[in-house]
Design an enzyme around this catalytic site. Structure first.
Site, short mmCIF file in Angstrom:
data_model
loop_
_atom_site.label_atom_id
_atom_site.label_comp_id
_atom_site.label_asym_id
_atom_site.label_seq_id
_atom_site.Cartn_x
_atom_site.Cartn_y
_atom_site.Cartn_z
N HIS A 132 65.10 28.58 68.95
CA HIS A 132 65.96 27.34 68.37
C HIS A 132 67.13 28.18 68.35
O HIS A 132 68.33 27.20 68.00
CB HIS A 132 65.24 27.39 66.94
CG HIS A 132 65.93 28.49 65.97
ND1 HIS A 132 64.89 29.29 65.74
CD2 HIS A 132 66.74 28.54 65.02
CE1 HIS A 132 65.32 30.20 64.81
NE2 HIS A 132 66.35 29.78 64.35
N ASP A 162 58.65 30.30 69.35
CA ASP A 162 59.99 30.20 69.15
C ASP A 162 60.77 31.48 69.64
O ASP A 162 61.63 31.93 68.94
CB ASP A 162 60.34 30.05 67.48
CG ASP A 162 61.82 29.83 67.39
OD1 ASP A 162 62.43 29.36 68.12
OD2 ASP A 162 62.12 30.21 66.31
N SER A 244 68.66 34.77 62.76
CA SER A 244 67.49 34.47 63.43
C SER A 244 67.62 35.06 64.99
O SER A 244 68.88 35.09 65.54
CB SER A 244 67.37 32.96 63.79
OG SER A 244 66.98 32.42 62.71
#
Length: 492
Positions: A132, A162, A244
């Site tokens: 993402h 992911d 992230s």
């Protein structure tokens, strides 16, 4: 020639030869990394001097708790990633939208740019991050801890975990990398550090916490075929937007997870963060390195967690494990003799307490791998060996997809799952469109071209070969991203 000059000449020749040999060895050592089929091999077989002690896996921390060693060891291998999007582009993926809404990581002028973190996992510049963070980016910029700047290319992505693998230019190698640890031996209550770039400005930030839980499923990943894998390491290390794709490490400075999500009602850290365990990260990265896509292995069962209520309803002798509700025909489980009502309690002698643990253990394998499954059936425990299958029901490896850049469009081969859903045997899928004839004709990203002028198109390479011979009007036949059969006629 005097004897002195003769000896001097020999010495100089020897020195020159030595330098050439060192140069060739350095070059060959660097080039040989491309032959490796796993990142563990890459980390263990570095054939040139390390830029720091990050590659020294013999490193041992002193007695007592000390975060300094791990922080110093890891920071050089964690990078800042900025993804740049075309101003006219909006991300189509609901997964990307969900993540940015969940993490608050999209800049106000969305989707022009977003930021995150990444971890260098090999000296020749391969970087793992979250899908993402870079999904659908037109350009990916990477800044190292020492402020060196590079543009990166995408090697492969896996939305079901992911995760994504990107690479920077290896001409500046060797790069500092973070050595792999063992997430199986990370214990609840153990100290860990999160290293990343929160808020896009606080680069190279290190926070500490403990492992709060393992094999946590928080239902944030979504896959249309329900093949997402969630088996997160939960920690209370502070992780915010921009973290992230960053590193979760133990006190030895070894990578044990990739920070991926936070549980928050506000978009900022509220006490818990979640990381993909490195055991799964390594497998996905190795697949992307070798094949360009993930080799997903399936047992072929529909499952649910065992709890006290289910145990009471079904008369089970246990309140943990994985209950089999259904077994697919001709699947690995069916061939091994497993049946609905069985309760899986072990995979390869590792205890399985819930669906997340089972999915992670199975997902570490490739099609054709054999796993030992222990299950409970009617008061007895049984053990069988199951040969895992791919999504098409066989043990073949999915080959690296082709990507063809042609006349303003980037084309690739549709996935086997897409071909199966549309009941077609080939085609060329539009992965990216810029200004040009394809876009002017009304075609959109995701469209799969199956024929041109009534001649079938099996893959992206075949599309390029056919179109190089075309002039004048052409008729395109294919399927939209929604699965609708459509025709386009336009001049070429």
């Amino acid at each position: 020639m005097s004897q002195r000059k003769f000896i001097l000449g020999i010495v100089l020749a020897a020195l020159l030869g030595g330098l050439v040999a060192v140069g060739v060895t350095h070059y060959l050592g660097l080039q040989s990394t491309f032959a490796y089929s796993s990142f563990e091999e890459k980390q263990q077989n570095v054939q040139y001097p390390n830029v720091n002690f990050l590659a020294d896996t013999s490193f041992a921390i002193p007695d007592g708790i000390n975060f300094v060693y791990a922080a110093e060891r890891v920071k050089p291998g964690v990078v800042f990633i900025r993804s740049i999007y075309d101003g006219s582009r909006r991300a189509r993926s609901s997964l990307l939208e969900d993540f940015y809404d969940y993490f608050g990581e999209r800049d106000s002028e969305r989707p022009s740019r977003s930021s995150g973190s990444g971890v260098i996992i090999s000296a020749d510049g391969y970087i793992v991050t979250n899908n993402h963070v870079i999904e659908e980016a037109d350009r990916i910029e990477v800044t190292l801890d020492d402020n060196r700047f590079y543009e990166a290319e995408i090697v492969g992505i896996d939305p079901t975990t992911d995760l994504a693998l990107i690479k920077i230019d290896d001409r500046a190698a060797p790069f500092p990398f973070v050595p792999f640890g063992d997430s199986d031996h990370v214990n609840v209550g153990e100290w860990v550090l999160a290293v990343g770039n929160p808020f896009g400005t606080l680069t190279s930030t290190v926070t500490a916490g403990i492992v709060s839980a393992k094999a946590r499923n928080i239902n944030i990943l979504h896959d249309r075929d329900n093949r997402q894998i969630e088996s997160f390491i939960q920690t209370d290390a502070a992780v915010n937007q921009g973290n992230s794709g960053g590193a979760l490490v133990n006190l030895k400075g070894e990578l044990v997870g990739i920070n991926t999500a936070i549980a928050t009602p506000t978009g900022s850290y509220a006490g818990y963060s979640f990381a993909v365990p490195v055991s799964l990260v390594q497998k996905v990265m190795d697949d992307l390195l070798e094949f360009g896509s993930v080799q997903r292995a399936l047992l072929g069962v529909s499952i649910r967690d065992v709890n006290a209520q289910l145990a009471s309803e079904r008369g089970l002798d246990m309140v943990s494990g994985v209950f089999i509700e259904g077994v697919a025909q001709e699947s690995a489980a069916a061939e091994a003799g497993m049946e609905p009502g069985d309760v899986i309690v072990e995979i390869d002698s590792r205890a399985v307490g819930n669906v997340a643990e089972l999915q992670e253990l199975v997902a570490r394998n490739r099609p054709g791998d054999e796993v030992k499954v222990t299950f409970w059936r009617k008061g007895e425990f049984e053990t069988v060996y199951a040969t895992l299958r791919n999504t098409m029901g066989n043990t073949d490896m999915v080959q690296k997809p082709q990507r063809i850049d042609f006349e303003g469009g980037i084309f690739g081969d549709p996935s086997p799952e897409t071909l199966e859903q549309l009941s077609i045997d080939g085609g060329a899928q539009i992965l990216r469109l810029s200004d040009g004839k394809w876009k002017n004709a009304g075609l959109e990203e995701g469209f799969i071209i199956t024929s041109i002028d009534k001649s079938s198109i099996k893959n992206a390479k075949e599309l390029e070969e056919v179109m190089l011979e075309k002039q004048g009007g052409i008729l395109i036949e294919g399927y939209t991203a929604a699965g609708e059969k459509t025709f386009y006629g336009f001049g070429w």
